[in-house]
Design an enzyme around this catalytic site. Sequence first.
Site, short mmCIF file in Angstrom:
data_model
loop_
_atom_site.label_atom_id
_atom_site.label_comp_id
_atom_site.label_asym_id
_atom_site.label_seq_id
_atom_site.Cartn_x
_atom_site.Cartn_y
_atom_site.Cartn_z
NE ARG A 186 -4.05 -1.27 -0.08
CZ ARG A 186 -5.08 -1.53 0.70
NH1 ARG A 186 -4.91 -2.01 1.89
NH2 ARG A 186 -6.32 -1.28 0.32
CD GLN A 229 -2.38 6.32 -3.56
OE1 GLN A 229 -1.90 7.22 -4.26
NE2 GLN A 229 -2.76 6.53 -2.33
CE1 TYR A 286 -4.25 -3.64 4.61
CE2 TYR A 286 -1.89 -3.75 4.26
CZ TYR A 286 -3.18 -3.78 3.77
OH TYR A 286 -3.37 -3.92 2.43
CG ASP A 340 -4.69 -0.52 -3.56
OD1 ASP A 340 -5.13 -1.68 -3.43
OD2 ASP A 340 -4.51 0.24 -2.60
P1 NAD Z 1 -8.74 -3.46 5.79
O1 NAD Z 1 -9.73 -3.85 4.75
O2 NAD Z 1 -7.62 -4.36 6.09
O3 NAD Z 1 -9.52 -3.18 7.16
C1 NAD Z 1 -10.61 -2.29 7.22
C2 NAD Z 1 -10.50 -1.38 8.40
O4 NAD Z 1 -10.81 -2.08 9.59
C3 NAD Z 1 -9.11 -0.77 8.62
O5 NAD Z 1 -9.23 0.63 8.62
C4 NAD Z 1 -8.71 -1.30 9.99
O6 NAD Z 1 -7.94 -0.37 10.73
C5 NAD Z 1 -10.05 -1.53 10.63
N1 NAD Z 1 -10.05 -2.40 11.80
C6 NAD Z 1 -9.34 -3.54 12.03
N2 NAD Z 1 -9.62 -4.03 13.23
C7 NAD Z 1 -10.54 -3.21 13.79
C8 NAD Z 1 -11.22 -3.19 15.03
N3 NAD Z 1 -11.01 -4.12 15.97
N4 NAD Z 1 -12.09 -2.19 15.27
C9 NAD Z 1 -12.30 -1.23 14.35
N5 NAD Z 1 -11.69 -1.18 13.18
C10 NAD Z 1 -10.81 -2.16 12.89
O7 NAD Z 1 -8.14 -2.01 5.48
P2 NAD Z 1 -8.02 -1.17 4.14
O8 NAD Z 1 -9.28 -0.47 3.88
O9 NAD Z 1 -7.52 -2.06 3.09
O10 NAD Z 1 -6.93 -0.10 4.55
C11 NAD Z 1 -5.80 -0.43 5.34
C12 NAD Z 1 -4.75 0.67 5.35
O11 NAD Z 1 -4.16 0.81 4.08
C13 NAD Z 1 -5.24 2.04 5.71
O12 NAD Z 1 -4.23 2.63 6.48
C14 NAD Z 1 -5.36 2.74 4.41
O13 NAD Z 1 -5.28 4.15 4.54
C15 NAD Z 1 -4.14 2.20 3.75
N6 NAD Z 1 -4.19 2.32 2.29
C16 NAD Z 1 -3.08 2.87 1.66
C17 NAD Z 1 -3.07 2.97 0.28
C18 NAD Z 1 -1.89 3.54 -0.42
O14 NAD Z 1 -1.14 4.28 0.15
N7 NAD Z 1 -1.68 3.14 -1.65
C19 NAD Z 1 -4.15 2.52 -0.44
C20 NAD Z 1 -5.26 1.98 0.24
C21 NAD Z 1 -5.24 1.87 1.63
#
Ligand code: NAD
Length: 385
Positions: free
Chosen positions: A128, A133, A235, A136
């Site tokens: 990530r 991006q 994550y 992704d």
């Molecule tokens: P994910 O699908 O793995 O999880 C969804 C969300 O659930 C996450 O925000 C996580 O923190 C949350 N979560 C986990 N356990 C929890 C709990 N017990 N209670 C409440 N919430 C909980 O996550 P995602 O949507 O794929 O995103 C993960 C990370 O990746 C984030 O930091 C996002 O900003 C980052 N991201 C970065 C890029 C990039 O830079 N290219 C792109 C996409 C996402």
Amino acid sequence: MIIGVPKETFPDERRVALVPTLVPALVKKGFEIWVEAGAGTEAGFPDESYQEKGAHVVSQRVELFGKADVILQVRGLGANPKQGHQDLKMMKPDQVIIGFLEPLGEPQAIRKLAAQEVIAFALELLPRITRAQSMDVLSSMATIAGYKAVLLAAETLPKMFPMMITAAGTISPARLYVVGAGVAGLQAIATARKLGAVVSAYDIRPAVKEEVESLGAKFVELALEDKDVATSGGYAKSMDESFYRRQRELMAKVVAESDVVITTAAVPGKKAPILITGEMVKKMSPGSVIVDLAAERGGNCELSRPGEIAVEGGVTILAPINITSTIPYHASQMYAKNISNFLQHITADGKLKLDEEDEIMRETRVTQNGEILHPQVRELAERTS
Ligand code: NAD
């Protein structure tokens, strides 16, 4: 280089890995595009639309696998555990396979791909990072899932979402609570706000508070002490059961007061934590709706039955699986853009350009030369064999 796009074979899968509008640019770059007949039909892209853009449509899957240097799929073997096996025997050494392969959940499938000596890239493992991006796929699919979750909730809830002041009285807005404000959660917030719901959200990573608020939702503060909740990759980390117990206790009130709860909480490579118990569901008002987007990882709600609808005490619990496939046109469009960017990243002048220094290639390439290259996947495959 011949790029093959087979028809997806996972049950009810309606997406396709490449859409016609992207064909001309790839052809210009020197790729030949071969598409299996009917591959895009369910997503709204008939065979002719590919042909018009310069792709060849072939009726025999075996011919496609036989000729293609690179196969682009939405669900490759691991992400298509049963039907995916039928493709194995058609694969040839050094053929490149790109798609969702579920490497952490189905490491034995990756072992089988290794045995075929293909070079497999699992897009779930894409780092990530900013540079990645545009490739992704997880974010693209999460965006669609978050949007659709709100539509499912709005359709099921016996109430309207927006506040209305009418001659027949005032309708109060629906209260929606999003647990897990990652990509899917943030899109759910944005969609629910557009429909007029009053939205609150919680994430274990306090860093998302600002994003939640910028979408017009309230960030629910829970007095959970742990600061060490995220990996360096952004994550959520897997926490111990006492943390989740405390989280459930603290969330019980806001869950009980919500008309809709959308859960998206996931921990990569792990089963989703149970955050909503049957007891918590009991305290919700009849007619309330839970949409559990973590259903494919076991679910965030104790009562979720993946792929089914459960009703408990008047509360409907939706646990959709493969939700993105229900919006196949745009899901395919976004997926195709990501995968074609990935394809161009790993190739140059019609050849595979493997760069060991490149984090994107290193992290996603799971098999080559008969071996599982990715250490975590290899270890999982050994442990589960
Ligand atoms: P994910 O699908 O793995 O999880 C969804 C969300 O659930 C996450 O925000 C996580 O923190 C949350 N979560 C986990 N356990 C929890 C709990 N017990 N209670 C409440 N919430 C909980 O996550 P995602 O949507 O794929 O995103 C993960 C990370 O990746 C984030 O930091 C996002 O900003 C980052 N991201 C970065 C890029 C990039 O830079 N290219 C792109 C996409 C996402």
